[in-house]
Structure formats: C-alpha cells, structure tokens
Design an enzyme around this catalytic site. Structure first.
Site, PDB file in Angstrom:
ATOM      1  N   HIS A 376      42.140  69.984 -46.656  1.00  0.00           N
ATOM      2  CA  HIS A 376      41.305  68.946 -46.040  1.00  0.00           C
ATOM      3  C   HIS A 376      39.888  68.907 -46.591  1.00  0.00           C
ATOM      4  O   HIS A 376      39.244  67.861 -46.581  1.00  0.00           O
ATOM      5  CB  HIS A 376      41.288  69.111 -44.514  1.00  0.00           C
ATOM      6  N   LYS A 380      35.050  69.025 -51.365  1.00  0.00           N
ATOM      7  CA  LYS A 380      33.780  69.759 -51.398  1.00  0.00           C
ATOM      8  C   LYS A 380      33.601  70.577 -52.668  1.00  0.00           C
ATOM      9  O   LYS A 380      32.542  71.149 -52.898  1.00  0.00           O
ATOM     10  CB  LYS A 380      33.683  70.675 -50.168  1.00  0.00           C
ATOM     11  N   HIS A 405      32.507  63.994 -50.046  1.00  0.00           N
ATOM     12  CA  HIS A 405      33.633  64.876 -50.360  1.00  0.00           C
ATOM     13  C   HIS A 405      34.969  64.262 -49.927  1.00  0.00           C
ATOM     14  O   HIS A 405      36.014  64.583 -50.492  1.00  0.00           O
ATOM     15  CB  HIS A 405      33.449  66.252 -49.700  1.00  0.00           C
ATOM     16  N   HIS A 431      40.158  62.692 -41.879  1.00  0.00           N
ATOM     17  CA  HIS A 431      39.850  63.684 -40.849  1.00  0.00           C
ATOM     18  C   HIS A 431      38.399  63.648 -40.373  1.00  0.00           C
ATOM     19  O   HIS A 431      38.017  64.412 -39.473  1.00  0.00           O
ATOM     20  CB  HIS A 431      40.236  65.094 -41.309  1.00  0.00           C
TER      21      HIS A 431
END
Length: 542
Positions: A376, A380, A405, A431
C-alpha cells in the site's frame, strides 16, 4: 432353444447398458395388445429364456393409452411387442409416433405384430413409421419369436452403449470445464471427487451409490489429503501416510506402476499422476457398481484432463508465488526506508485479512487482499527521506509531495495483468480516500471507494496510531478506539468501524503478536499532545 440358436447368440462382447445392470429385474419387454390370449401365449413361449445371462421381464398393456402409462413408469423398456389394431385401426401406429416424437425415445426397439395385415401393409408401415420389425402373428413360432426378440435386444444394447458413451463424453467435457475453473488444490480435489459420480452415473435410473474416496497432492513425498468423502473424511488435511488402510496404500502403489496411472480392481480404483512441477497427485475411490470396459475408458479420458488441470494449477501457483514474493520484497524494501515502522506491513496485512473476513469477503479474496495490502505504501519509494522521516509537521509543499506517493505507486503496478498486482494497484490508489469525500487523490464519497481501499484505510490508520512514529508517540487503546468512533462516517466506512469496535480483542491480539520490540509499552506510552494538528497526524499516519 436349438443348438444353432445358442451359437447365434453367445459370446457377446458389448458391455451391459448401465440401466440394465446385473441384479435388476432383467430386460424389460412390453407387450401391447388388446387380446389377453396374446399376452399369455407370448409369456408362455418365452418363459425361462435369457439373453446374456439376464431373464426377460414382461410388462403388459391392453391398449395404447395403458402403454403410455407403463412407459412413463418404466422409461428403460428395451423392446415393445406392439399390436396395430386395438382401440382403433391405427392405435398401434399412433403409439409409435407418440413414443418417437413426444417421448423422444429412439432407443426402445418396436416390433409390430398384427393379425390383420391388410389394415397396415408392411411396405407402407416400415417406410412411414420408425419401427424395427414387422411380423404377422401367425408366422411367429417359438424360434422366430426368439430370433426376433434377441435381435431387437442386441440392437437396443448397441444403441444404449453408444448413447451412454456419448453421455459419458459430454459429462467428461462438463466435468473438465468444472475442474479447470478450480483455482485451488482443495477445490480441485473436491471437484474431481464430485464429478466421478456424474461420469459413472450414465443414466438417471441406474442403480448406483455415491463414490467414496479421497484426493491428495504434495511435493517430495509430503502429499496431503485435499478432499475426502465417507469413511475417509477423518483424514482431511492430513498426510496421506497417516491413512490407516493397507487396501488404499496397496491400490495407490499399484497405480504408480500403471502406464496411465490408473488401477482398478473389483470395487476399488486408484489413480496416480506426477505433474511437470514434481508434485505427486493421488485419487482413491470405492463404488458399489461394477466398472465395465466402457467405464474404464471414460475414467482414463477424465483423468487425462485432471492431470492437465493439476499441471495448470501448479504452474499458476508457481507464478502466483513468484508474484507474492516480488510484492512482499517490494513492501519490505519500502518499510526499511521508513524509520521506526518495524512490522507495520505485517500487522496491516493481518488486520486487513481479519477485517475482510468479518466484512463477509471469501477466504480466497481475504488472502489476496492480505498479500496485496503489503504494497500500500509502495509509492513512497520515490519520496525523499528528509520528508518521509521528518519528525515535525509537514509544510503544505511537503504534504503535496507525500500525497504524490499514491499515484506513483499506482503507476508502477497498474499495467500488470496479475489479479494480485491489480488488487495492490487498486489499494495503493484508494487507501487515502475518505468516506466523506475529503480524501485524495479522487475525492471519492462513501462506497464509490472500492471495499479493498476502505478496509486498508482502517487497518493502516489503526496501526499507525497504535505504534510509535518519528512524528508521534503511540496512542493508548482507549484513545485509538475513541478516534475511530469519532471518525465513523467521516474518515472511515461506518460498517468497518463497527467491525473494528466489535472485535477489539482480535485486532489487539494481532498487535501483540507482531508488535515491535522497541522498548515501548502500550500501557505506559505517551499520547499525542492535545493541541497537535490532527489533519497532519492522520495524513502522516497513513
């Protein structure tokens, strides 16, 4: 019966039609005639006669209408001895049309017998009606009657054998379609066992008992029972070596030595197949039906397709395992870049699986979601360490960099055709959406966000708040759950918040099992200062 008759009718090699298996009432012969004497004479003449070791079983009807009732009760009649003139001059001929065109029964052999040939000339009848023989009653001596009847039974047996072969092949195609759709070894094993009954039950009225057996599969001599029925159910998910039956092990050992891996003796059959990936696959089953040569041929064909299904499943499993390993290593790489996150990825994946199951998603989907959720924060990987691990509040510009990200990670995976990686891409993109529409990157509202994204959102924030970060201390449990209650219907899906609050102990147990050994204890850790910027805290925690 004369000696010539015996030579004429012995040494038949065709298998018995399954509907006429040994142990039933014999060959069903229907006499349709309005004269009682015809019934009596026919049964008297043929009393005690047999064909291929099976006696004649006579059924009686005294009109065409009565015959329809008998045929409805006995759809497996082999031969009909049919009078032409009964209620009407053509009632027998109309019954022929009914049998062929209404009942669509082209298997039963129909022999017309008439005492009034002028009412139905042979040349006309044989051309216009689907009958198999035409006899005048006066010409039917015992010998001619027997020859006529045996010839009809032989034809019936040929036709039913061909029809059963056709049905068997059709069921193999249907069964193969079913097993190739099975996406796990357990489901494949269950599918193989359940389809055996369909393949061997070639007629609905056949005397047959459900196959009882097991399937097992594994690598390097560690095969495990995938599916089982009957007395073998107690061995489900246990190593095949633990089966306490010499009969089973002997049959499986014999199957290993057969050219096609198929061994059958009396009521016990075994199959063995070694896949291209090196797995050993076994099947053992017991049935009360005697298998004939036709059954053997059908089973060998079926198991050839089963072999392909096992091969495909193991190959696909190998591909999926590789994909899982790649995703997990990517997640680990990302985790190593972020200070003090420890087992964050592992905990989130366990939270996600638990919540997915509580929400009502299936076991397979929950497992896939668990794996996909580990990626998830993949995006990043492109965020500078100075921003990612900054202990203080982020500037608006830095916050925009952090938000990027989502798109970065999504772009990395979106073009994959793998279901697991597609799910991971969806999670990465969604998310950070919020239930109230104030999230990013799309500002989706409520159920516009896929359930996968909504589940990971809850799990990710839950873990971030309950563990120490460079930008905040871990919260105590009361404050964590109070936060989710407050944000229900705002940040988070209310249904998922309810699941979290109703199952606190299970989520806390996951934290306890996988918490970081960093000297921080939940019971005494410091919470965030009351005047901390919540929006920044929430964004950073996710």
């Amino acid at each position: 019966m004369t000696g010539n008759d015996e030579i004429l009718f012995k040494d038949e090699t065709l298998p018995l039609a399954p509907a006429q298996a040994a142990g039933d009432d014999g060959w069903k012969i229907l006499i349709v005639d309005d004269e009682a004497d015809v019934h009596s004479v026919t049964t008297y003449m043929l009393a005690g006669q047999e064909y291929r070791g099976r006696k004649f079983n006579f059924l009686h009807a005294y009109s065409a209408e009565e015959a329809k009732i008998v045929l409805a009760e006995h759809p497996d009649v082999a031969v009909i001895l049919l009078d032409v003139v009964m209620e009407t001059d053509d009632s027998g001929l109309l019954l022929v049309k009914y049998i062929r065109e209404v009942l669509n029964d082209y298997t039963v052999r129909i022999i017309l017998r008439t005492g009034q040939p002028g009412k139905a000339p042979a040349a006309k009848v044989i051309l216009e009606y689907d009958i198999d023989d035409y006899k005048e009653k006066t010409e039917l001596t015992l010998e001619k009657m027997l020859v006529t009847l045996i010839s009809a039974l032989r034809s019936y047996n040929f036709i039913t054998t061909i029809e059963n072969n056709r049905n068997g092949l059709r069921r193999i195609i249907e069964a193969s379609s079913d097993i190739f759709e099975r996406q796990s070894l357990q489901k494949l094993g269950c599918g193989v066992l359940s389809q055996l009954t369909s393949i061997l039950q070639l007629k609905n009225d056949a005397v047959f008992t459900q196959a009882s057996g097991l399937t097992a599969s594994g690598i390097k001599g560690e095969s495990v029972v995938l599916a089982a029925t009957g007395e073998f159910s107690k061995y489900l998910e246990k190593p095949i070596d633990q089966i306490q039956s010499e009969t089973v092990h002997r049959a499986l050992d014999r199957a290993r030595t057969q050219p096609h891996g198929f061994y059958c003796e009396e009521d016990k059959c075994a199959w063995y197949f070694k896949s291209k990936t090196g797995s050993d696959n076994f099947l053992y089953f017991e049935i009360s039906k005697d298998l004939d040569e036709n059954d053997h041929d059908l089973l060998e064909l079926f198991f050839t397709n089963v072999s392909l299904a096992f091969d495909n499943l193991y190959l696909n499993k190998g591909i999926e395992d590789t994909q899982k390993e790649v995703i997990f290593h990517m997640a680990e790489t990302m985790e190593c870049r972020s200070a003090e996150t420890g087992s964050h990825v592992r905990r989130v994946s366990e939270y996600v699986r638990l919540m997915a199951l509580k929400y009502g998603l299936g076991e397979e989907q929950a497992e896939m979601l668990k794996l996909a959720s580990t990626a998830h924060d993949l995006g990043k990987i492109g965020i500078p360490d100075s921003i990612l691990n900054k202990p203080g509040p982020l500037t608006p510009e830095e916050y925009d960099v952090i938000k990027s990200h989502v798109q970065r990670g999504y772009d990395l995976l979106v073009n994959s055709t793998s279901p697991i990686i597609q799910t991971a891409a969806r999670i990465i993109l969604l998310h950070h959406e919020r239930w109230d529409g104030k999230g990013y990157p799309q500002g989706l509202v409520g159920e516009e966000t896929h359930i996968h994204g909504r589940i990971v959102a809850v799990a990710d924030v839950f873990d971030a708040l309950s563990n120490r970060r460079v930008y905040h201390q871990a919260w105590d449990w009361d404050k964590v759950f109070a936060y989710f209650l407050e944000e229900s219907g705002k940040h988070f899906d209310p249904c998922l918040v309810d699941i979290l609050l109703e199952n606190k102990e299970e989520f806390m147990a996951i934290w306890e099992e996988y918490h970081d050994e960093c000297g921080v204890c939940l019971g005494s850790r410091e919470a965030l200062p009351a005047d901390s910027d919540r929006s920044d805290r929430s964004a950073r925690s996710e």
